[in-house]
Structure formats: structure tokens, C-alpha cells
Design an enzyme around this catalytic site. Structure first.
Site, short mmCIF file in Angstrom:
data_model
loop_
_atom_site.label_atom_id
_atom_site.label_comp_id
_atom_site.label_asym_id
_atom_site.label_seq_id
_atom_site.Cartn_x
_atom_site.Cartn_y
_atom_site.Cartn_z
CE LYS A 1 -30.28 8.03 15.31
NZ LYS A 1 -28.97 8.28 15.40
CB THR B 1 -24.25 18.73 -9.82
OG1 THR B 1 -24.98 19.81 -9.91
CG2 THR B 1 -24.92 17.91 -11.18
CG HIS B 2 -22.08 21.53 -6.95
ND1 HIS B 2 -20.74 21.90 -7.00
CD2 HIS B 2 -22.35 21.54 -8.25
CE1 HIS B 2 -20.18 22.25 -8.12
NE2 HIS B 2 -21.41 21.95 -9.15
CG ASN C 1 12.19 -18.37 -2.55
OD1 ASN C 1 11.75 -17.96 -1.30
ND2 ASN C 1 13.52 -18.07 -2.51
CE1 TYR D 1 9.52 -14.84 -0.36
CE2 TYR D 1 11.48 -14.96 1.10
CZ TYR D 1 10.00 -14.89 0.91
OH TYR D 1 9.18 -14.99 1.96
CG ASN E 1 -29.08 4.13 14.20
OD1 ASN E 1 -29.30 5.40 13.86
ND2 ASN E 1 -28.78 3.85 15.48
N1 ARG Z 1 6.57 -18.01 4.19
C1 ARG Z 1 7.21 -17.52 2.98
C2 ARG Z 1 6.56 -16.43 2.32
O1 ARG Z 1 5.30 -16.24 2.71
C3 ARG Z 1 7.32 -18.61 2.06
C4 ARG Z 1 8.82 -18.40 1.27
C5 ARG Z 1 9.82 -18.36 2.12
N2 ARG Z 1 10.99 -18.23 1.49
C6 ARG Z 1 12.36 -18.30 2.00
N3 ARG Z 1 13.26 -18.28 1.28
N4 ARG Z 1 12.27 -18.17 3.42
O2 ARG Z 1 6.90 -15.48 1.86
#
Ligand code: ARG
Length: 474
Positions: free
Chosen positions: A291, A163-164, A118, A325, A293
Site C-alpha cells: 500500500k 459526470t455522475h 471593546n 459587545y 496511502n
Molecule cells: N478578551 C476580550 C475579547 O476578546 C476583549 C474585550 C473585553 N471587553 C470587555 N468588556 N470585557 O472579546
């Protein structure tokens, strides 16, 4: 010493998993197909982490050395295309860790002490996004340089200002191009703000609560080039607002590019005929031989859609997530990567298109007078020279426009007698403001379109955005 390769992420959580992941689980769960783009950041983060663990006596120096050598060898394997990323190992983090243990054995298993995927993924993404902000800044700056150079070339070339999308008042092409230089300057400051705000290191937040090990978060933050560690471990692994900052800066920049591209599309039509785009950025038609483009410009305009989409997508992913997370957050990556690829391509293509564009200044000049664009100048002249209140002068100018329309001529083509018949104060002196060049030259207010102001603005823009000191007397 080497050990057997971990075959699946399941071996990591061991004990309580008796069955393999379903093939569909693997497909929905694995991110390595796209997050392998984070490999360099992941290796960097692990190196910093291992050094810190050893410095704090959490990891024996010999293990640290084995880990550092192993990670460097893995980095070379990846660089040289010899590394096999395996979706059974879910993501880039587990792929690298498994390979490390395969190469160095036991010590590899100690690397994950006092961290979690995480804080690892949050750190990798911050490192990646910081670099993306820096690249955006550099490419925006290059585009500004092209715009400023072209503005200098055309500082006094008159065109209709709209403008416009109706011809409003004459302006210079240089002034019009400098408008984009300002927008891109603000885009750069948005990326700079985003970068400054994301410059804090999540590493050491671990899963969400911090760790019982005596880690040194200042040291890892410093080694990875962050200004400081993030203050709250839950926040560190939970938020992706730094990516929202990046995506919103990118979305706004894309909108600016799209508007510029739209003008190139419009101006390159035979009806406008203001610009000829470089042939290398246009295509022909398989059926209509005449053309040419403006495909590249159209695609810059069109690709803003996906960048805006990626911002909305991530906002939507995050909005209902409880702390800390959740796996939803893995959905941040593809949109961010695609945003960077798209934005960088569009910035480079726009710069190249503008560099090779040929402006038809004669046509622009002729168009500048169509539609009685100096009517405001006539009114202003009555106010300035004859002391007429502006509202009354506006009415007289409107009648002059009507008269010119009835005669099918321009304001400046009305005979003296016609002008005097409209209002006795409209003596021939008014002719001094009726041409488009005089009109433009008279707009000398700060930020206005008079060539003298535009030339000053160009010098100032070089100083402000390109940090160039203009040559003395230039
Ligand atoms: N591949 C995961 C992501 O991009 C990494 C983190 C995963 N964490 C977990 N607790 N499964 O978020």
C-alpha cells in the site's frame, strides 16, 4: 520610574470587587492563552492611539514618548520569548498594559484614555484578519501557478471527463486542471472582497458610545492602514461579520481544496492509476506491504470539516447577541486562528503534492475511450454532416452503443457494415470523429477542451491570475 506590577485584572476595576475570581472563573474567562497571537496588532494599535492622543493634546508628549518606548521594549520581550503572559490578567490587552505600567509607571496608566478593550479587540482582530486575507491570496495564487504549469504540460493529454462519476466525454488533463484555477480565482476574489469590506477602523468607538475626548479617528485609521474609520461606534464594537466574511471565504476555498484532494485520492488508486503522488506525501501500511496511502490528500479533504465548522460556530455565537459587545464574542478567536492555520497548511500541501505528482498519461488516454465516450461525437457528426435532427441522431448513437456493447468492442471498432446497418447515413466518414483525440480536438467552443482552446486559456490565466505577460510567439 517603574511601579508595582498589577497582579490581577480585578485591580483594574478596583473598588467594588472584594473577592478574587474563582479558579473556574479564571479558566472560563481568560483568553490570553490564545489571544496572545494578537500581540503585534495590539502594540501597533496602542502606538497609533498614543500618538493621536498626544497630537490632540490629550496626552503630554513626555508620556507619549515613554509609552512608545515602553511598547517597543515590550514587543522585543515578546519576540524574544521573555514575556510572561498571565491568565490572571485575562487577555493580551491587559497583559501588555500591565507590563507597560510596570515598566514606565504613571504614564502607562494614561494609555487607556478614550478607548476600551471593546474597540481595541475589534481593531486588533481587523488588523489580523486583513493580513490573513492577504496571506490566503498569496497562497491561492501559488497554487494557481502550479496548476497552470501542470496544465500547460498536459494541455493535449486526453483523459475521461466524468459526470455522475461515469465516463462521459473525453477531455484533456490540462482543461480539467484549469477548472480548479478558475475556482481558486473566485476564492481569491472572495478574500479580496472580504478584505475591502473589513478595511475600516473601529478604534475610537470606545466601549460603545464614542468618547468625550477630542480624538482624531481619521488619524488612527490612517496610521493603522485602514481606508477610513467605522461610521457607527455601536456597530464598530458589536459586529464580527468581517470574520464571517473571512471564514466563509475560507470555507468555500476549503471545499474546493477538498474536491481536488478527493480526485487525487481517487486517481491514485490502483483501479484508476491516473496519478502517482510524490512519495514524500504518502505513507505505507504497517500490515499491507503493497500500500501507498494518499494521507496528505485525505487530510486536505478531511480538514475542510473543521474550517466549515468554525464558520458555523461563529454564525451561531453571533446570531442571538443584543448590541453592543458581549463576552460571547471572545469565542471568535480560536476558530479564526485555526481556520487560518488549517487553510494555509492545506494550500501549501496541495501545491507541493501537485508539483510532485506524476500523471500516467497513457493510462488516462486508454481510460478515455472506455465506456463509449465518443457517442456524443457520433451524434454530433450525424447532425453536422448529414443534417439529422439531434434527437434522432441521439437515438442512432444510442443504438450504436448498444451494438458495440453486444460485440464487446468500442464504437470505433464496429465494422463499416454494422454501422451502415444501424443507419444508412453512418458511412465510414464518421470514423473521423470516433477517436478520443479527434473528439477532444473538435471541442473548440469558447471554454471548451480542445487543446488549442486550452493553450489560449493557459495564456489568459497567466495574465488574469499571475499578471504574467506571455512571451511573444510562445
Ligand atoms: N478578551 C476580550 C475579547 O476578546 C476583549 C474585550 C473585553 N471587553 C470587555 N468588556 N470585557 O472579546
Amino acid at each position: 520610574m517603574t511601579s508595582e506590577r498589577m497582579r490581577s485584572a480585578r485591580e483594574l476595576w478596583g473598588g467594588h470587587f472584594a473577592t478574587d475570581a474563582a479558579p473556574l472563573m479564571e479558566r472560563i474567562n481568560a483568553s490570553v492563552g490564545f489571544d496572545k497571537r494578537l500581540w503585534a496588532e495590539d502594540v501597533r494599535g496602542s502606538i497609533a492611539h498614543a500618538r493621536m492622543l498626544a497630537a490632540r493634546g490629550i496626552l503630554p508628549p513626555a508620556d507619549r514618548d515613554a509609552i512608545l518606548a515602553g511598547l517597543e521594549a515590550i514587543a522585543r520581550e515578546i519576540e524574544e520569548g521573555r514575556f510572561v503572559f498571565d491568565p490572571k490578567l485575562e487577555d493580551v490587552h491587559l497583559n501588555i498594559e500591565a507590563r507597560l505600567t510596570e515598566r514606565i509607571g504613571e504614564a502607562g496608566r494614561r494609555l487607556h484614555t478614550a478607548r476600551s478593550r471593546n474597540d481595541q479587540v475589534a481593531t486588533d482582530m481587523r488588523l489580523w484578519a486583513k493580513a490573513a486575507c492577504a496571506r490566503a491570496d498569496e497562497l491561492l495564487r501559488r497554487l494557481q501557478r502550479v496548476l497552470i504549469d501542470r496544465a500547460e504540460e498536459h494541455a493535449a493529454d486526453v483523459m475521461p471527463g466524468f459526470t455522475h462519476l461515469q465516463a462521459a466525454q473525453p477531455v484533456t488533463l490540462g482543461h480539467h486542471l484549469l477548472a480548479y484555477v478558475e475556482m481558486l480565482g473566485r476564492d481569491r476574489s472572495r478574500f479580496a472582497d472580504a478584505l475591502a469590506r473589513m478595511d475600516e477602523c473601529p478604534l475610537g468607538a470606545a466601549a460603545l458610545a464614542g468618547t468625550s475626548f477630542p480624538i482624531d479617528r481619521e488619524a488612527t485609521a490612517r496610521e493603522l492602514g485602514f481606508a477610513r474609520p467605522m461610521a457607527n461606534s455601536i456597530d464598530a464594537v458589536s459586529d464580527r461579520d468581517f470574520l464571517l466574511d473571512y471564514l466563509s471565504a475560507a470555507a468555500i476555498a476549503s471545499v474546493h481544496l477538498s474536491r481536488l484532494a478527493e480526485e487525487l485520492v481517487l486517481w491514485s488508486t490502483p483501479q484508476f492509476g491516473f496519478v502517482k503522488l510524490p512519495e514524500a506525501f504518502t505513507s505505507g501500511s504497517s500490515i499491507m506491504p503493497q500500500k501507498r496511502n494518499p494521507d496528505a490528500a485525505e487530510l486536505v479533504r478531511g480538514k475542510s470539516g473543521r474550517v466549515i465548522g468554525h464558520l458555523v460556530a461563529l454564525l451561531t455565537v453571533l446570531k442571538g447577541l443584543p448590541l453592543a459587545y458581549s463576552k460571547d464574542m471572545q469565542e471568535d478567536k480560536e476558530g479564526v486562528f485555526d481556520t487560518a492555520d488549517t487553510l494555509e497548511l492545506c494550500l501549501a500541501a496541495t501545491a507541493a503534492m501537485l508539483e510532485g505528482a506524476r500523471f500516467d498519461t497513457a493510462r488516462m488516454r486508454a481510460a478515455a475511450g472506455i465506456g463509449h465516450t465518443t457517442a456524443t461525437d457520433l451524434a454530433d457528426w450525424l447532425v453536422r454532416v448529414k443534417g439529422v435532427p439531434f434527437r434522432e441522431a441521439h437515438g442512432i448513437a444510442a443504438r450504436a452503443v448498444r451494438r458495440a456493447e453486444e460485440r464487446g468492442c468500442g464504437l470505433e471498432d464496429l465494422p463499416d457494415s454494422e454501422l451502415l446497418a444501424l443507419d444508412a447515413r453512418l458511412d465510414p466518414g464518421v470514423r473521423e470523429v470516433l477517436g478520443v483525440d479527434r473528439s477532444v480536438a473538435s471541442r473548440t467552443s469558447f471554454g471548451g477542451t480542445a487543446p488549442v482552446r486550452v493553450r489560449e486559456a493557459i495564456e489568459a490565466a497567466r495574465r488574469r491570475f499571475l499578471e504574467e505577460v506571455p512571451e511573444a510567439g510562445a
